[in-house]
Design a protein around this motif. Structure first.
Motif, mmCIF file in Angstrom:
data_model
loop_
_atom_site.group_PDB
_atom_site.id
_atom_site.type_symbol
_atom_site.label_atom_id
_atom_site.label_comp_id
_atom_site.label_asym_id
_atom_site.label_seq_id
_atom_site.Cartn_x
_atom_site.Cartn_y
_atom_site.Cartn_z
ATOM 1 N N PHE A 39 -13.563 57.313 9.530
ATOM 2 C CA PHE A 39 -13.154 58.710 9.652
ATOM 3 C C PHE A 39 -12.654 59.242 8.307
ATOM 4 C CE2 PHE A 39 -9.879 61.932 10.298
ATOM 5 C CZ PHE A 39 -10.601 62.885 10.995
ATOM 6 N N GLY A 40 -11.874 58.442 7.610
ATOM 7 C CA GLY A 40 -11.315 58.876 6.330
ATOM 8 C C GLY A 40 -12.372 59.145 5.273
ATOM 9 N N VAL A 41 -13.355 58.253 5.156
ATOM 10 C CA VAL A 41 -14.382 58.485 4.137
ATOM 11 C C VAL A 41 -15.284 59.659 4.528
ATOM 12 C CG1 VAL A 41 -14.305 56.148 3.177
ATOM 13 C CG2 VAL A 41 -15.942 56.664 5.006
ATOM 14 N N ALA A 42 -15.485 59.871 5.825
ATOM 15 C CA ALA A 42 -16.266 61.038 6.266
ATOM 16 C C ALA A 42 -15.497 62.323 5.973
ATOM 17 C CB ALA A 42 -16.595 60.932 7.755
ATOM 18 N N TRP A 91 -5.840 40.941 17.343
ATOM 19 C CA TRP A 91 -5.946 41.166 15.901
ATOM 20 C C TRP A 91 -7.334 41.674 15.492
ATOM 21 C CZ3 TRP A 91 -1.787 42.308 13.621
ATOM 22 C CH2 TRP A 91 -0.579 41.719 13.998
ATOM 23 N N PRO A 92 -8.416 41.054 15.948
ATOM 24 C CA PRO A 92 -9.715 41.637 15.605
ATOM 25 C C PRO A 92 -9.893 43.036 16.204
ATOM 26 C CG PRO A 92 -10.005 39.498 16.677
ATOM 27 C CD PRO A 92 -8.551 39.757 16.608
ATOM 28 N N ALA A 93 -9.295 43.275 17.369
ATOM 29 C CA ALA A 93 -9.368 44.614 17.958
ATOM 30 C C ALA A 93 -8.635 45.619 17.079
ATOM 31 C CB ALA A 93 -8.789 44.605 19.372
ATOM 32 N N LEU A 94 -7.471 45.241 16.573
ATOM 33 C CA LEU A 94 -6.720 46.130 15.688
ATOM 34 C C LEU A 94 -7.502 46.401 14.412
ATOM 35 C CD1 LEU A 94 -4.176 47.717 14.968
ATOM 36 C CD2 LEU A 94 -3.188 45.558 14.108
ATOM 37 N N VAL A 95 -8.102 45.375 13.838
ATOM 38 C CA VAL A 95 -8.923 45.559 12.638
ATOM 39 C C VAL A 95 -10.090 46.495 12.941
ATOM 40 C CG1 VAL A 95 -10.499 44.393 11.029
ATOM 41 C CG2 VAL A 95 -8.251 43.401 11.528
ATOM 42 N N SER A 96 -10.683 46.369 14.112
ATOM 43 C CA SER A 96 -11.792 47.251 14.491
ATOM 44 C C SER A 96 -11.340 48.706 14.553
ATOM 45 C CB SER A 96 -12.379 46.832 15.844
ATOM 46 O OG SER A 96 -12.960 45.557 15.762
ATOM 47 N N VAL A 97 -10.187 48.949 15.153
ATOM 48 C CA VAL A 97 -9.668 50.324 15.230
ATOM 49 C C VAL A 97 -9.347 50.849 13.839
ATOM 50 C CG1 VAL A 97 -7.753 51.748 16.067
ATOM 51 C CG2 VAL A 97 -8.846 50.112 17.594
ATOM 52 N N LEU A 98 -8.740 50.027 13.009
ATOM 53 C CA LEU A 98 -8.430 50.461 11.646
ATOM 54 C C LEU A 98 -9.706 50.738 10.851
ATOM 55 C CD1 LEU A 98 -5.432 48.087 10.816
ATOM 56 C CD2 LEU A 98 -5.353 50.540 11.379
ATOM 57 N N THR A 99 -10.761 49.969 11.134
ATOM 58 C CA THR A 99 -12.054 50.221 10.492
ATOM 59 C C THR A 99 -12.611 51.581 10.915
ATOM 60 O OG1 THR A 99 -12.512 47.859 10.332
ATOM 61 C CG2 THR A 99 -14.415 49.342 10.204
ATOM 62 N N LEU A 100 -12.406 51.942 12.174
ATOM 63 C CA LEU A 100 -12.826 53.275 12.626
ATOM 64 C C LEU A 100 -12.060 54.370 11.884
ATOM 65 C CD1 LEU A 100 -13.124 52.628 16.464
ATOM 66 C CD2 LEU A 100 -14.975 52.747 14.763
ATOM 67 N N PHE A 101 -10.773 54.135 11.644
ATOM 68 C CA PHE A 101 -9.995 55.095 10.851
ATOM 69 C C PHE A 101 -10.523 55.182 9.422
ATOM 70 C CE2 PHE A 101 -6.576 54.533 14.097
ATOM 71 C CZ PHE A 101 -6.438 55.880 14.428
ATOM 72 N N MET A 153 -21.445 56.361 2.646
ATOM 73 C CA MET A 153 -22.646 55.646 3.087
ATOM 74 C C MET A 153 -22.508 54.140 2.876
ATOM 75 S SD MET A 153 -24.783 57.594 4.570
ATOM 76 C CE MET A 153 -23.288 58.175 5.329
ATOM 77 N N ASN A 154 -21.952 53.725 1.739
ATOM 78 C CA ASN A 154 -21.765 52.298 1.496
ATOM 79 C C ASN A 154 -20.784 51.694 2.497
ATOM 80 O OD1 ASN A 154 -23.504 52.570 -0.646
ATOM 81 N ND2 ASN A 154 -21.939 52.453 -2.211
ATOM 82 N N THR A 155 -19.768 52.456 2.873
ATOM 83 C CA THR A 155 -18.801 51.973 3.858
ATOM 84 C C THR A 155 -19.455 51.834 5.227
ATOM 85 O OG1 THR A 155 -17.001 52.993 2.610
ATOM 86 C CG2 THR A 155 -16.542 52.417 4.908
ATOM 87 N N VAL A 156 -20.247 52.812 5.617
ATOM 88 C CA VAL A 156 -20.964 52.728 6.894
ATOM 89 C C VAL A 156 -21.911 51.532 6.886
ATOM 90 C CG1 VAL A 156 -22.696 53.874 8.344
ATOM 91 C CG2 VAL A 156 -20.749 55.178 7.451
ATOM 92 N N GLU A 157 -22.670 51.372 5.812
ATOM 93 C CA GLU A 157 -23.623 50.266 5.712
ATOM 94 C C GLU A 157 -22.915 48.918 5.812
ATOM 95 O OE1 GLU A 157 -25.410 51.153 1.964
ATOM 96 O OE2 GLU A 157 -26.538 52.852 2.762
#
Length: 130
Positions: free
Chosen positions: A18-21, A5-15, A52-56
């Motif tokens: 990507f989306g905000v970029a 579950w934390p791994a899935l959340v980590s991957v979704l966070t990467l998405f 930037m706020n999302t990255v931070e």
């Protein structure tokens, strides 16, 4: 159960990152803001601040997520992480529409972040002191 579950959340966070970029790239094109410029049209500046706020926020969130998962509970880390992720999407959408609307998503994501950070600290200290 392991750390799925934390791994899935980590991957979704990467998405999410990507989306905000990608949104910044679209705004750059739409409002004709050539790199390396970081100012111009207000809608571009909103998109950039969201990114930037999302990255931070992600910089602190990911270690808190994994420390909480390891020292407290992986399932709860996944649940809290998913709430953080939903709150950050809420924040990004609201902020993109109107900067004044970003508060609730920001507050919820910070509450989750603080909960995981304090929980991780308690879990670590519990192991160190025993």
């Amino acid at each position: 159960m392991g750390f799925e579950w934390p791994a899935l959340v980590s991957v979704l966070t990467l998405f999410l990152l990507f989306g905000v970029a990608a949104n910044v790239g679209r705004a750059r094109h739409r409002y004709k803001i050539s790199p390396p410029a970081m100012v111009g049209h207000p809608r571009f500046e909103l998109a950039y601040r969201v990114q930037m706020n999302t990255v931070e926020s992600t910089v602190g969130f990911l270690p808190a997520l994994w420390l909480f998962a390891y020292y407290v509970d992986a399932a709860w880390a996944g649940i809290l992480g998913f709430i953080w992720l939903v709150a950050r999407v809420w924040y990004a959408v609201a902020y993109s529409q109107d900067a004044a609307k970003r508060g609730p998503g920001f507050a919820l994501s910070k509450l989750v972040f603080v909960t995981m950070t304090v929980g991780a600290l308690v879990g670590i200290l519990g192991r160190v002191l025993h």
